[in-house]
Scaffold this active site. Structure first.
Site, PDB file in Angstrom:
ATOM      1  N   THR A  54      17.798  13.764  -8.929  1.00  0.00           N
ATOM      2  CA  THR A  54      17.549  14.608 -10.094  1.00  0.00           C
ATOM      3  C   THR A  54      18.197  15.971  -9.855  1.00  0.00           C
ATOM      4  OG1 THR A  54      15.485  13.396 -10.500  1.00  0.00           O
ATOM      5  CG2 THR A  54      15.684  15.489 -11.635  1.00  0.00           C
ATOM      6  N   VAL A  83      19.141  10.756 -13.270  1.00  0.00           N
ATOM      7  CA  VAL A  83      19.344   9.314 -13.410  1.00  0.00           C
ATOM      8  C   VAL A  83      18.323   8.563 -12.549  1.00  0.00           C
ATOM      9  CG1 VAL A  83      21.774   9.282 -14.145  1.00  0.00           C
ATOM     10  CG2 VAL A  83      21.225   9.404 -11.684  1.00  0.00           C
ATOM     11  N   ASN A  84      17.316   9.282 -12.080  1.00  0.00           N
ATOM     12  CA  ASN A  84      16.238   8.805 -11.220  1.00  0.00           C
ATOM     13  C   ASN A  84      16.703   8.715  -9.765  1.00  0.00           C
ATOM     14  OD1 ASN A  84      13.595   8.200 -10.666  1.00  0.00           O
ATOM     15  ND2 ASN A  84      13.799   6.031 -11.025  1.00  0.00           N
ATOM     16  N   ASP A 141      10.157   4.490 -13.250  1.00  0.00           N
ATOM     17  CA  ASP A 141       9.126   5.522 -13.432  1.00  0.00           C
ATOM     18  C   ASP A 141       7.963   5.029 -14.303  1.00  0.00           C
ATOM     19  OD1 ASP A 141      10.105   7.420 -11.760  1.00  0.00           O
ATOM     20  OD2 ASP A 141      10.971   8.702 -13.300  1.00  0.00           O
ATOM     21  N   SER A 146       7.203  11.218 -16.295  1.00  0.00           N
ATOM     22  CA  SER A 146       8.115  11.945 -15.404  1.00  0.00           C
ATOM     23  C   SER A 146       7.339  12.995 -14.620  1.00  0.00           C
ATOM     24  CB  SER A 146       9.182  12.633 -16.257  1.00  0.00           C
ATOM     25  OG  SER A 146       9.968  13.513 -15.478  1.00  0.00           O
ATOM     26  N   GLY A 182      13.334  16.171  -7.114  1.00  0.00           N
ATOM     27  CA  GLY A 182      12.563  15.708  -5.953  1.00  0.00           C
ATOM     28  C   GLY A 182      11.501  14.691  -6.308  1.00  0.00           C
ATOM     29  N   GLY A 183      11.672  13.960  -7.417  1.00  0.00           N
ATOM     30  CA  GLY A 183      10.709  12.922  -7.771  1.00  0.00           C
ATOM     31  C   GLY A 183       9.310  13.505  -7.879  1.00  0.00           C
TER      32      GLY A 183
HETATM   33  N1  GLY Z   1      12.894  10.342 -12.264  1.00  0.00           N
HETATM   34  C1  GLY Z   1      12.136  11.401 -11.746  1.00  0.00           C
HETATM   35  C2  GLY Z   1      11.205  11.990 -12.743  1.00  0.00           C
HETATM   36  O1  GLY Z   1      11.464  11.916 -13.925  1.00  0.00           O
HETATM   37  O2  GLY Z   1      10.203  12.531 -12.389  1.00  0.00           O
END
Ligand code: GLY
Length: 584
Positions: free
Chosen positions: A390, A409-410, A432, A461, A481-482
């Protein structure tokens, strides 16, 4: 509650020191962007003295400033930065993915959350992601066409240009088109990320055409050209929405998904729409915070954490107790994220309750001052943590317009699949969703019914683009950072509250807790050995110094000094914060 934990003498971690004592940023900090100074400090300037941009690559930061020099505002600059990131950081985001753009329009004073999150195709039912044994089919969830949602980013660029920008898309997309055609220098993170996704990426013809164009994977120092992506961006510039979602590019995207065994209906692609949502607002000490509402979990979780923390003067706690309290607040907020949140157009969520001060007070009362609460008291199961991916950028312009945007794009290089002839790398955002409720995704976060896939639904998200405003400061901030995005942005709020400058905020060592797995993760330098020992004695598992994460980008307008400054994360050597002064 304030008295439950008294300040104690003890060794301070560099993290706490950085937050409390305003020490110089760590040695690995880059030089902060030079502030644009007004001749004399004003009590509260009406307009910033120029434009500040912070992004994860110097080419995207400079693309934004190039557009400002041509008369563009922050929204035109955002199109340039976003599209250039799509070219130079395919590992993190792209026009085959989605994002959230938090906007402040200085003319109207309005804040808008532009939701360009991907949507689920109808074929992507939970059953489609289970293997013969009823287990989650991880390959399908994270690689190739089934892992991809309908992209949202191109629609956001068109929307920004039509509704908020001053310049035509042809102008604001020009830097990205040029860089895609002429190429840019591959940097080590791209090379390393390719290495870890190589097997998946090389399954797909379109991906091989881009990344193996000269016969071998991209190496740091080489020039990567993406002529097909340049053509796709040109079509977007010339035809707007139809240039991507319909016509030649749309047909190629549909054909590629079909060729690789996926199922997207033409109307799912041509019918994609961005949504303008009301941002989530909260107050923390003297700050007004404007942040991401669902389908992001970021704002809700940050509201819970900060409002729980308000029960203490955390600057007065010793490092172990301060970390304990912060981790306990994170634990509780991440649990709620997992249970309750999803796409607001599909699920009813108890948002008023989750974001209320009373609710935070209730959660606060469950925190033992000396003991960790085991996460499995709240049910769940451990899972691995995530990589970085990200990307985020922050902009404040000379009119006072602001953009805080996180796009993705994840996972690294998304689905790994480029649609042949388009240069478009598709996301793997379907992971996700809670594809198998109760099973953690690639970030180790679980979800339940609220985040189950449904046709047209947006996956939950963690992206948390935010604005902070105090009496004399205006800040845009965010990070990739997810699942660790939310805690990075929350720690940035604490750091700004402690008086740190943007570059120090970007550099500060980080901690993270996400309920499951039940452990505090800490970057090197965040917690010293004494603090770790005390946290362990309280019952915390601490994973200290195993990795670093994030790539925080932030800009600040100090209204009292009338200066602009930026902070770019030193963990990413190619990022850049820069200021263009509008003063002679
Ligand atoms: N793909 C990571 C987020 O949207 O949190």
């Amino acid at each position: 509650m304030r008295k439950a934990l008294r300040p104690r003498a003890g060794l301070m971690s560099p993290w706490l020191l950085a937050s409390l004592l305003l020490i110089a940023a760590p040695a690995y900090c880059k030089t902060p962007a030079a502030p644009a100074r007004a001749p004399a400090a004003q009590p509260a300037a009406a307009h910033p003295p120029g434009t500040a941009i912070a992004s994860a690559h110097s080419l995207s930061t400079q693309a934004g400033l190039e557009i400002v020099r041509q008369g563009g505002n922050a929204f035109d600059a955002a199109i340039a930065v976003s599209s250039t990131l799509s070219v130079v950081e395919p590992i993190s985001s792209g026009i085959g993915g989605g994002g959230f753009f938090l906007l402040h329009d200085a003319k109207t004073g309005r804040d808008v959350f532009l939701d360009a999150r991907e949507t689920a195709p109808a074929a992507a039912t939970p059953a489609a992601y289970l293997d013969a044994k009823g287990e989650l089919n991880r390959d399908r969830a994270t690689n190739g066409p089934w892992s991809a949602g309908i992209p949202g980013l191109p629609a956001a660029l068109v929307h920004l240009a039509q509704k908020y920008g001053k310049l035509p898309l042809k102008t604001s997309l020009a830097p990205a088109i040029r860089i895609a055609r002429e190429g840019f220098e591959v940097y080590p993170r791209l090379e390393k990320g390719y290495g870890s996704r190589r097997e998946v990426m090389e399954r797909y013809r379109g991906t091989r055409e881009v990344f193996l164009a000269d016969g071998s994977p991209p190496k740091a120092g080489e020039i990567l050209k993406q002529p097909d992506l340049a053509r796709t961006l040109e079509l977007l510039a010339a035809k707007g929405y139809d240039g991507f979602y319909r016509g030649d590019v749309g047909a190629k995207l549909l054909a590629a998904v079909k060729e690789e065994g996926g199922q997207w209906k033409p109307e799912e692609l041509s019918g994609y729409k961005v949504v303008e949502r009301e941002p989530l607002r909260l107050k923390y000490r003297g700050w007004d915070i404007v942040t991401a509402p669902p389908p992001s979990s970021g704002g809700v979780a940050m509201a819970e954490i900060l409002q729980i923390l308000e029960g203490w003067d955390i600057s007065k706690l010793d490092p172990a107790h301060r970390t304990h309290i912060i981790a306990e607040a994170m634990r509780r907020a991440y649990r709620d994220r997992t249970i309750y949140l999803g796409d607001p157009d599909f699920v009813k969520m108890p948002l008023a309750r989750l974001t209320s001060r009373d609710y935070a007070a209730g959660l606060r009362a469950t925190i033992h001052p000396e003991k960790a609460t085991p996460s499995d008291l709240l049910s769940g199961q451990p899972a691995p943590l995530e990589d970085d991916e990200t990307t985020h950028f922050s902009i404040i312009d000379a009119q006072g317009n602001r953009v805080s945007a996180t796009q993705t794009v994840n996972l690294l290089y998304g689905s790994g699949m480029v649609a042949p002839g388009t240069g478009v790398l598709l996301n793997n955002e379907m992971d996700d969703f809670a594809l198998r409720p109760g099973t953690p995704n690639a970030f180790g976060v679980m979800g339940f019914a609220a985040n189950a896939p449904e046709p047209g639904k947006r996956m939950l998200s963690s992206m948390t683009p935010s604005f902070l405003e105090s009496k004399d400061k205006v800040i845009a901030v965010g990070a990739p950072g997810g699942s660790r995005i939310i805690t990075q942005v929350m720690l940035a709020v604490l750091a700004y509250d402690a008086g740190l400058a943007p570059q120090q905020v970007a550099a500060q060592p980080r901690i993270h807790h996400q309920w499951m797995p039940d452990a505090i993760s800490a970057e090197a330098g965040a917690l010293d050995a004494d603090t770790v020992a005390k946290l362990q004695a309280m019952g915390h598992k601490v994973n200290a110094g195993e990795s670093t994460w994030g790539n925080l980008q932030t800009v600040m307008w100090d209204k009292a000094a009338n200066t602009l400054s930026g902070g770019t994360d030193p963990r990413n050597p190619v990022g850049q914060a820069d200021v263009l002064s509008s003063r002679p």
